[in-house]
Scaffold this active site. Structure first.
Site, short mmCIF file in Angstrom:
data_model
loop_
_atom_site.label_atom_id
_atom_site.label_comp_id
_atom_site.label_asym_id
_atom_site.label_seq_id
_atom_site.Cartn_x
_atom_site.Cartn_y
_atom_site.Cartn_z
N ARG A 158 -22.00 -74.37 -72.51
CA ARG A 158 -23.20 -75.66 -72.43
C ARG A 158 -23.13 -75.70 -74.24
O ARG A 158 -22.27 -74.88 -75.11
CB ARG A 158 -24.11 -75.77 -71.93
CG ARG A 158 -23.70 -76.28 -70.80
CD ARG A 158 -25.56 -76.66 -69.69
NE ARG A 158 -24.99 -77.32 -68.93
CZ ARG A 158 -26.73 -77.83 -67.93
NH1 ARG A 158 -27.37 -77.53 -67.78
NH2 ARG A 158 -25.85 -78.53 -67.08
N SER A 159 -24.38 -75.41 -74.47
CA SER A 159 -24.98 -75.21 -76.50
C SER A 159 -24.72 -74.07 -76.92
O SER A 159 -24.16 -73.61 -78.30
CB SER A 159 -25.85 -75.73 -76.32
OG SER A 159 -25.97 -77.00 -76.64
N ALA A 160 -23.88 -73.12 -76.26
CA ALA A 160 -23.65 -71.31 -77.13
C ALA A 160 -22.40 -71.49 -76.84
O ALA A 160 -21.76 -70.80 -78.22
CB ALA A 160 -23.33 -70.63 -75.34
N LYS B 203 -22.18 -73.69 -79.32
CA LYS B 203 -22.34 -74.34 -81.23
C LYS B 203 -22.37 -72.64 -81.81
O LYS B 203 -22.59 -72.94 -83.17
CB LYS B 203 -23.48 -74.70 -81.19
CG LYS B 203 -24.08 -76.30 -80.55
CD LYS B 203 -25.42 -76.62 -80.83
CE LYS B 203 -25.14 -78.42 -80.60
NZ LYS B 203 -25.40 -77.95 -78.63
#
Length: 389
Positions: A69-71, A73
Site C-alpha cells: 500500500r502507501s509504503a 510512496k
C-alpha cells in the site's frame, strides 16, 4: 507459530516481538527485516502466505512478497529525489515546467517540492476514476492536471492518498521518458538487489500472497494520537477531504486482482519482500553489503528535512513530511527524530534512521483498520530501539 529466519546477536528482542505479534496481535502471515550499517541483522518470517489461509495452506517463505500500500510512496519519493540528485529535476521549479498541462485551474505556481511534500492541493478528484481508469497513466495524469486545487498550492498540506500515483508517475515520465515502475526496476531495485516492484511482472506473481482486512484482538494496542476529529470519523463523512482523497479511485480496487498488481500506481500498489524494502532504505543512507549507495549525504538530508508539519487536511491528525517521506511524529512513530520512511495503511512500515544507521521494513498480509501506527509494526520498532539500547 514457527518463526523462521535469523537474528544477529543483540537483536533477540525483535524476534520475541515478532513471535508475540502472532500470539497476541492477530498476525496471519508476515516478515520483518532490519539492516544496520548496511548489513542484515534481522530476517524473519512466519505464518501463511495468504491471509485467509488455514494450517494446510502454503507457508510464508523467505521470498514471499506482499502489496505494501502507501509504503510505496517512500519509494516513489526517492525516485524524484534521485532525479534531482542527478541534475535532471529542479525541486524549486514549477511542476508546469516539466508538465505544462498541470498549470491548469490555478496550479501554475505549484512547485516540484510542493508535489513531493503533499502541498500541491490536489488530494481529491471531482470525478473519481474507476480501477480500470486508474490503471491508465494517461487518464490519471489528465485528471489531476485538470483538477482545481482544494487549497492554494504551497500554502498548506494534506495527504494525497491516491493522486500521489499520477503526480509522481507523470512527472517521472515527463523527465525520463520511462514509467516510474521501469525506472525503479532499472535504477533502484536492480542495482540494490531488492525484491521490489511497482507494476508486478507476470513472472513474479507466484511469490505474492493474498491480502485482506482482519480485525485485531481487542487487546492489541499501539501508539496513536486522538485528534478532536479522528480519521475514522472524517472518513465516514462523504464530503470530507479524507473520504474524497481515499475515494479518488472508486470503487476501491481489489488488491488481489492480477490486473491491479500489474498496474503502475506508486501511491498504493508496490509489492515487496520485507528484505527488499529494508535493503532499499539501507541503500538510501549508506552502502549495502559494502556496495551500492543511492542517496548522497546531501540528498539524504533533503529526505529527512521537514517540509510540511501540523494538522493534516486529509489525515486530520498532525503529520510531518519531508520531500515525500513521512517523518517521525506521534501520529506516525518511527525509530527516532531523524528517521524518514512511510507506512502502508493497515500495517506495512518501512524507514531509515541515519542516526543509528538502521533500515527497517515490516510487511503483512492482514491489514488492520488503521492508517498509521499499526500495533504490530510499533511493537517491532520498540524492539529495535531496545536492541540498540
Amino acid at each position: 507459530m514457527d518463526v523462521h529466519g535469523t537474528v544477529a546477536e543483540g537483536f533477540e528482542p525483535v524476534g520475541e516481538a515478532f513471535a508475540a505479534n502472532f500470539a497476541l496481535r492477530g498476525e496471519r502471515g508476515a516478515a520483518v527485516a532490519v539492516y544496520r550499517d548496511g548489513h542484515r541483522v534481522v530476517d524473519l518470517w512466519a505464518g501463511t502466505r495468504d491471509v485467509d489461509g488455514t494450517a494446510d495452506s502454503a507457508p510464508w517463505e523467505r521470498g514471499t512478497a506482499q502489496i505494501v500500500r502507501s509504503a510505496t510512496k517512500g519509494v516513489a519519493a526517492a525516485v524524484l529525489l534521485l532525479l534531482h540528485q542527478r541534475g535532471d529535476l529542479d525541486l524549486d521549479a514549477p511542476v508546469g515546467t516539466y508538465w505544462p498541462e498541470f498549470k491548469a485551474a490555478g496550479k501554475e505556481r505549484a512547485l516540484v517540492r510542493d508535489l513531493l511534500a503533499h502541498r500541491s492541493g490536489v488530494p481529491v478528484l471531482d470525478r473519481p476514476l474507476t480501477p480500470e481508469q486508474a490503471a491508465d497513466p494517461v487518464l490519471g495524469a489528465d485528471a489531476v492536471a485538470a483538477q482545481a486545487p482544494a487549497w492554494e498550492p504551497g500554502t498548506d498540506h494534506g495527504y494525497h492518498a491516491q493522486t500521489y500515483s499520477w503526480l509522481t508517475g507523470e512527472l517521472v515520465r515527463r523527465v525520463t521518458g520511462r514509467t516510474i515502475g521501469e525506472w525503479i526496476e532499472r535504477e533502484v531495485a536492480g542495482p540494490v538487489g531488492a525484491d521490489l516492484w511497482v507494476g508486478l511482472p507476470a513472472g513474479e506473481s507466484g511469490r505474492v500472497g493474498r491480502v485482506g482486512q482482519v480485525e485485531p484482538p481487542r487487546t492489541a494496542t499501539g501508539l496513536r494520537t486522538r485528534p478532536k476529529r479522528s480519521v475514522a470519523e472524517a472518513y465516514a463523512d462523504p464530503e470530507s477531504l479524507t473520504r474524497r482523497a481515499f475515494a479518488a479511485i472508486t470503487p476501491l480496487p481489489d488488491e488481489n486482482d492480477p490486473a491491479y498488481r500489474a498496474a503502475v500506481l506508486p501511491a498504493s500498489n508496490g509489492i515487496a519482500t520485507a528484505d527488499g524494502l529494508a535493503r532499499f532504505y539501507a541503500a538510501l543512507i549508506g552502502e549495502v553489503d559494502g556496495g551500492t549507495r543511492l542517496f548522497t549525504p546531501r540528498t539524504m538530508e533533503l529526505a529527512r528535512t521537514e517540509h510540511s508539519a501540523g494538522p493534516d487536511r486529509v489525515l486530520v491528525a498532525p503529520t510531518r513530511f519531508g520531500l515525500g517521506h513521512m517523518l517521525h511524529s506521534p501520529a506516525s512513530p518511527l525509530l527516532g527524530p531523524g528517521s524518514f520512511g512511510h507506512p502502508g495503511r493497515g500495517g506495512a512500515l518501512a524507514f531509515a534512521d541515519p542516526d543509528s544507521a538502521v533500515a527497517f521494513a515490516y510487511v503483512t498480509n492482514g491489514f488492520h483498520p488503521n492508517v498509521t501506527a499499526d500495533p504490530r509494526a510499533q511493537a517491532l520498532v520498540h524492539a529495535v530501539r531496545a536492541s540498540l539500547a
